[in-house]
Motif scaffolding. Structure first.
Motif, PDB file in Angstrom:
ATOM      1  N   THR A  88       0.858  -1.184   0.000  1.00 16.91           N
ATOM      2  CA  THR A  88       0.000   0.000   0.000  1.00 16.91           C
ATOM      3  C   THR A  88       0.895   1.235   0.000  1.00 16.91           C
ATOM      4  OG1 THR A  88      -1.854   1.092   1.134  1.00 16.91           O
ATOM      5  CG2 THR A  88      -0.215   0.017   2.535  1.00 16.91           C
ATOM      6  N   SER A  89       0.325   2.392   0.289  1.00 18.96           N
ATOM      7  CA  SER A  89       1.081   3.644   0.308  1.00 18.96           C
ATOM      8  C   SER A  89       0.447   4.596   1.297  1.00 18.96           C
ATOM      9  CB  SER A  89       1.087   4.280  -1.085  1.00 18.96           C
ATOM     10  OG  SER A  89      -0.225   4.706  -1.437  1.00 18.96           O
ATOM     11  N   LEU A  90       1.183   5.627   1.670  1.00 18.05           N
ATOM     12  CA  LEU A  90       0.630   6.638   2.567  1.00 18.05           C
ATOM     13  C   LEU A  90      -0.591   7.298   1.936  1.00 18.05           C
ATOM     14  CD1 LEU A  90       0.717   8.385   5.117  1.00 18.05           C
ATOM     15  CD2 LEU A  90       2.356   9.879   3.929  1.00 18.05           C
ATOM     16  N   MET A  91      -0.516   7.601   0.638  1.00 22.31           N
ATOM     17  CA  MET A  91      -1.650   8.230  -0.037  1.00 22.31           C
ATOM     18  C   MET A  91      -2.879   7.336   0.013  1.00 22.31           C
ATOM     19  SD  MET A  91      -2.839  10.895  -1.676  1.00 22.31           S
ATOM     20  CE  MET A  91      -1.448  11.829  -2.330  1.00 22.31           C
ATOM     21  N   ASP A  92      -2.712   6.054  -0.234  1.00 19.53           N
ATOM     22  CA  ASP A  92      -3.859   5.141  -0.230  1.00 19.53           C
ATOM     23  C   ASP A  92      -4.453   5.007   1.169  1.00 19.53           C
ATOM     24  OD1 ASP A  92      -5.663   3.184  -1.325  1.00 19.53           O
ATOM     25  OD2 ASP A  92      -4.432   1.636  -0.393  1.00 19.53           O
ATOM     26  N   LEU A  93      -3.606   4.847   2.175  1.00 17.91           N
ATOM     27  CA  LEU A  93      -4.082   4.722   3.551  1.00 17.91           C
ATOM     28  C   LEU A  93      -4.859   5.964   3.973  1.00 17.91           C
ATOM     29  CD1 LEU A  93      -0.786   3.245   5.004  1.00 17.91           C
ATOM     30  CD2 LEU A  93      -2.978   2.044   5.002  1.00 17.91           C
ATOM     31  N   TRP A  94      -4.308   7.130   3.670  1.00 20.66           N
ATOM     32  CA  TRP A  94      -4.929   8.393   4.077  1.00 20.66           C
ATOM     33  C   TRP A  94      -6.222   8.644   3.316  1.00 20.66           C
ATOM     34  CZ3 TRP A  94      -5.923  12.928   1.402  1.00 20.66           C
ATOM     35  CH2 TRP A  94      -6.291  14.031   2.193  1.00 20.66           C
ATOM     36  N   LEU A  95      -6.207   8.423   1.999  1.00 21.80           N
ATOM     37  CA  LEU A  95      -7.394   8.708   1.194  1.00 21.80           C
ATOM     38  C   LEU A  95      -8.534   7.765   1.548  1.00 21.80           C
ATOM     39  CD1 LEU A  95      -8.641  10.406  -1.020  1.00 21.80           C
ATOM     40  CD2 LEU A  95      -7.645   8.845  -2.714  1.00 21.80           C
ATOM     41  N   THR A  96      -8.229   6.524   1.888  1.00 17.82           N
ATOM     42  CA  THR A  96      -9.266   5.573   2.282  1.00 17.82           C
ATOM     43  C   THR A  96     -10.075   6.099   3.462  1.00 17.82           C
ATOM     44  OG1 THR A  96      -7.984   3.684   1.468  1.00 17.82           O
ATOM     45  CG2 THR A  96      -9.686   3.213   3.095  1.00 17.82           C
ATOM     46  N   GLU A  97      -9.418   6.783   4.387  1.00 17.97           N
ATOM     47  CA  GLU A  97     -10.099   7.267   5.587  1.00 17.97           C
ATOM     48  C   GLU A  97     -10.654   8.688   5.454  1.00 17.97           C
ATOM     49  OE1 GLU A  97      -7.913   6.738   9.174  1.00 17.97           O
ATOM     50  OE2 GLU A  97      -7.959   4.555   9.002  1.00 17.97           O
ATOM     51  N   ASN A  98     -10.236   9.416   4.434  1.00 18.95           N
ATOM     52  CA  ASN A  98     -10.596  10.833   4.351  1.00 18.95           C
ATOM     53  C   ASN A  98     -11.320  11.222   3.073  1.00 18.95           C
ATOM     54  OD1 ASN A  98      -9.143  12.279   6.794  1.00 18.95           O
ATOM     55  ND2 ASN A  98      -7.686  10.782   5.999  1.00 18.95           N
ATOM     56  N   ARG A  99     -11.724  10.273   2.256  1.00 15.05           N
ATOM     57  CA  ARG A  99     -12.200  10.572   0.905  1.00 15.05           C
ATOM     58  C   ARG A  99     -13.357  11.555   0.872  1.00 15.05           C
ATOM     59  NH1 ARG A  99     -17.302   9.689  -0.906  1.00 15.05           N
ATOM     60  NH2 ARG A  99     -16.488   9.006  -2.934  1.00 15.05           N
ATOM     61  N   ASP A 100     -14.204  11.579   1.901  1.00 17.54           N
ATOM     62  CA  ASP A 100     -15.392  12.436   1.860  1.00 17.54           C
ATOM     63  C   ASP A 100     -15.070  13.916   1.930  1.00 17.54           C
ATOM     64  OD1 ASP A 100     -17.133  10.314   1.603  1.00 17.54           O
ATOM     65  OD2 ASP A 100     -17.481  10.123   3.755  1.00 17.54           O
ATOM     66  N   ARG A 101     -13.874  14.280   2.325  1.00 14.34           N
ATOM     67  CA  ARG A 101     -13.516  15.704   2.409  1.00 14.34           C
ATOM     68  C   ARG A 101     -12.346  16.040   1.504  1.00 14.34           C
ATOM     69  NH1 ARG A 101      -9.599  16.819   6.663  1.00 14.34           N
ATOM     70  NH2 ARG A 101      -8.652  14.883   7.353  1.00 14.34           N
ATOM     71  N   VAL A 102     -12.222  15.295   0.400  1.00 18.62           N
ATOM     72  CA  VAL A 102     -11.079  15.468  -0.494  1.00 18.62           C
ATOM     73  C   VAL A 102     -11.527  15.817  -1.913  1.00 18.62           C
ATOM     74  CG1 VAL A 102      -9.092  14.330  -1.564  1.00 18.62           C
ATOM     75  CG2 VAL A 102      -9.626  13.891   0.836  1.00 18.62           C
ATOM     76  N   ILE A 103     -10.910  16.851  -2.461  1.00 20.13           N
ATOM     77  CA  ILE A 103     -10.863  17.073  -3.902  1.00 20.13           C
ATOM     78  C   ILE A 103      -9.449  16.705  -4.325  1.00 20.13           C
ATOM     79  CG2 ILE A 103     -10.964  18.731  -5.797  1.00 20.13           C
ATOM     80  CD1 ILE A 103     -12.817  20.459  -4.094  1.00 20.13           C
ATOM     81  N   ALA A 104      -9.303  15.709  -5.181  1.00 19.93           N
ATOM     82  CA  ALA A 104      -7.978  15.268  -5.612  1.00 19.93           C
ATOM     83  C   ALA A 104      -7.813  15.523  -7.101  1.00 19.93           C
ATOM     84  CB  ALA A 104      -7.767  13.796  -5.293  1.00 19.93           C
TER      85      ALA A 104
END
Length: 309
Positions: A88-104
């Protein structure tokens, strides 16, 4: 993969660059132990496992958090993947938990400027927004829970490990680039478009009917496909306009180049998708006060009567 899935595993962080070190700090802050390993013959910081010992750690790892710079065509990566070691990666771990408040935002060109424009527009509308990701600020705990939006630039290297999509994904462009890392253009495209492949609410593209738009539609499932034109945003060589909101000439902006009007249109569409139909006039006006990122068509002061970029 989620952070809590790492708690009972032997975690090895592969790579000691900026993101690898950020991953180590992030896991430590969550009470998750990890070891940093660097393969190859290059220098490594103190405390990092190197050489044969690093390779042995990776082979026996319960999970690997990979740094973005390690290519998918690398023999060691292929061996670990084929052996079934979870990567996995830091980006994947973080985005999995924070996706609802992210514009990527991703894309071959334009992603840094578009990401910075999104943050600037959100701030002008009174929202709290932080910029992170490939722009040089690793994601993590510092992108606080109390903000309205985490605006995240995602490189193709970072997108390649994703198993989650943001609430709003923006794809600016696709051209052949980084092909040795990805193993060819089709692999590059597939890795880039992972940003839109795991259930985003909305995907913003320049044109849903062109090759990029069709490729995104093929992976984006039921996500809403949105373009600036579908919101009434029009771009010419000299200006950007928005039905009912007004117009803004390129000459009245700090941005240089017609292509940046397209980046601005994508940013406006992304903010509109994230907030709903907000104050479009104020959003458009905010583009005029945006200060471009350093070294992006930056005018160099000169007294010789010519303009140097």
């Amino acid at each position: 993969m989620r952070f809590d899935e790492l708690a009972a595993r032997d975690v090895v962080i592969w790579g000691a660059g900026r993101e690898g070190m950020a991953a180590h700090r992030e896991l430590a802050g969550r009470g998750i132990g990890s070891v940093i390993a660097v393969t190859g013959t290059g220098p490594a910081p103190d405390g990092v496992v190197t050489g044969d010992a690093a390779w042995a750690l990776l082979q026996s790892a319960g999970a690997i958090v990979k740094s973005p710079g390690i290519p998918h065509t690398f023999g060691e990566y292929i061996a670990l993947r084929d052996a079934g070691v979870p990567i996995t990666s830091l980006m994947d771990l973080w985005l999995t938990e924070n996706r609802d408040r992210v514009i990527a935002v991703t894309g071959t060109k334009g992603k840094s400027t578009t990401s910075a424009l999104v943050q600037h527009i959100l701030t002008a509308l009174g929202r709290t927004a932080e910029l992170a990701g490939n722009i040089g600020i690793p994601v993590g705990a510092h992108v606080g829970d109390d903000i309205d939006c985490a605006v995240t630039e995602v490189s193709s290297y970072q997108a390649a490990e994703l198993t989650a999509s943001p609430r709003v994904a923006v794809i600016t462009s696709l051209y052949p680039e980084h092909l040795p890392w990805h193993g060819g253009f089709e692999n590059y495209v597939a890795d880039k478009l992972r940003l839109a492949a795991f259930g985003p609410d909305t995907v913003v593209v320049p044109d849903p009917s062109d090759d990029l738009g069709r490729r995104v539609r093929a992976v984006a499932g039921d996500a809403r496909m949105l373009s600036p034109a579908s919101l009434g945003i029009a771009v010419t060589e000299r200006a950007i306009s928005w039905d009912g909101a007004g117009s803004l000439a390129l000459a009245d902006m700090n941005l240089v180049g017609t292509h940046n009007l397209t980046n601005a249109a994508l940013a406006l569409a992304a903010v509109d998708a994230y907030l709903g139909a907000s104050d479009r006039s104020r959003a458009l006006e905010a583009v005029a006060t945006f200060v471009p990122l350093a070294h992006r068509l930056e005018v160099v002061p000169s007294g010789d009567g010519r303009t140097w970029i």
